[in-house]
Enzyme design. Sequence first.
Site, short mmCIF file in Angstrom:
data_model
loop_
_atom_site.label_atom_id
_atom_site.label_comp_id
_atom_site.label_asym_id
_atom_site.label_seq_id
_atom_site.Cartn_x
_atom_site.Cartn_y
_atom_site.Cartn_z
N PRO A 185 0.79 -1.23 0.00
CA PRO A 185 0.00 0.00 0.00
C PRO A 185 0.83 1.28 0.00
CG PRO A 185 -0.13 -1.12 2.12
CD PRO A 185 0.52 -2.08 1.16
N ASN A 186 0.36 2.20 -0.81
CA ASN A 186 0.91 3.57 -0.93
C ASN A 186 2.22 3.64 -1.69
OD1 ASN A 186 -1.23 4.82 0.63
ND2 ASN A 186 -0.34 3.80 2.39
N ARG A 211 5.30 10.86 -2.69
CA ARG A 211 4.94 10.63 -1.29
C ARG A 211 6.14 10.88 -0.38
NH1 ARG A 211 4.57 4.63 1.39
NH2 ARG A 211 3.81 5.29 3.42
N TYR A 240 11.07 8.85 1.50
CA TYR A 240 11.09 7.72 0.57
C TYR A 240 11.84 8.01 -0.74
CZ TYR A 240 7.60 5.95 3.82
OH TYR A 240 6.97 5.52 4.95
N ASN A 295 8.10 -5.39 -0.39
CA ASN A 295 7.93 -4.23 0.47
C ASN A 295 6.44 -4.14 0.76
OD1 ASN A 295 7.69 -1.82 1.80
ND2 ASN A 295 8.95 -0.65 0.37
N ALA A 352 2.88 -0.51 5.08
CA ALA A 352 2.40 -0.55 6.46
C ALA A 352 1.88 -1.92 6.88
CB ALA A 352 1.32 0.51 6.66
N GLU A 381 12.76 -9.11 2.43
CA GLU A 381 11.95 -7.95 2.82
C GLU A 381 12.74 -6.67 2.55
OE1 GLU A 381 11.28 -8.01 7.01
OE2 GLU A 381 10.09 -6.17 7.01
N HIS A 390 12.60 -2.29 2.66
CA HIS A 390 11.98 -1.00 2.98
C HIS A 390 12.90 0.10 2.50
CE1 HIS A 390 9.00 -3.01 5.39
NE2 HIS A 390 9.99 -3.72 5.89
N ARG A 413 12.78 4.86 12.94
CA ARG A 413 11.56 5.66 12.88
C ARG A 413 10.67 5.35 14.10
NH1 ARG A 413 9.03 5.26 7.08
NH2 ARG A 413 7.87 7.05 7.92
C1 DQA Z 1 8.00 1.37 4.13
C2 DQA Z 1 8.04 1.61 5.65
C3 DQA Z 1 6.66 1.40 6.25
O1 DQA Z 1 6.70 1.64 7.64
C4 DQA Z 1 5.67 2.35 5.62
O2 DQA Z 1 4.38 2.11 6.13
C5 DQA Z 1 5.66 2.29 4.14
C6 DQA Z 1 6.95 2.22 3.45
C7 DQA Z 1 9.37 1.70 3.48
O3 DQA Z 1 9.57 1.29 2.33
O4 DQA Z 1 10.19 2.38 4.09
O5 DQA Z 1 4.64 2.39 3.49
O6 DQA Z 1 7.75 0.00 3.90
#
Ligand code: DQA
Length: 149
Positions: free
Chosen positions: A10-11, A18, A23, A74, A77, A98, A100, A107
Amino acid sequence: MASILVLNGPNLNLLGTRQPEVYGSVTLAMVEDACADHAAKLGLEVACLQSNHEGVLIDAIHDAKGRHQGIILNAGAYTHTSIALMDALISVEIPAVEVHLSNIHAREAFRHTSYISKAALGQICGFGAQGFLLALDALAAHLKGAGSA
Ligand code: DQA
């Protein structure tokens, strides 16, 4: 040729616009193109998918069985909440890395927990979009049998 599923949650479709201070300014399309280029150099191919929906991500992990030899995830959230995604990864028994973009451990406390980590070979975080390429390197090594200590 081994195939790697690059899965974004998501996102992450909003990458580039964003919170660029967190990011970066690289778009998801740029990340996916870079993955395809890097995979080709490693003798791998990639398939990329992004979804904002947990069930779609779970279905993609299930569908990866027999089609892909590795998964880069990735989960956004959902990383911090989704036992279902963790269970899906454990169920298909496909090696997963995994990723990020941000350093989740530097964070907010709620980002320090990852259910995905419990099902992954390892976690790469804090290196921005480069993390996806590092994950490809890790999977390539793992698939060659050089990844196990
Ligand atoms: C994320 C880190 C997560 O905490 C966050 O909710 C994201 C992006 C990252 O790529 O740093 O959506 O996965």
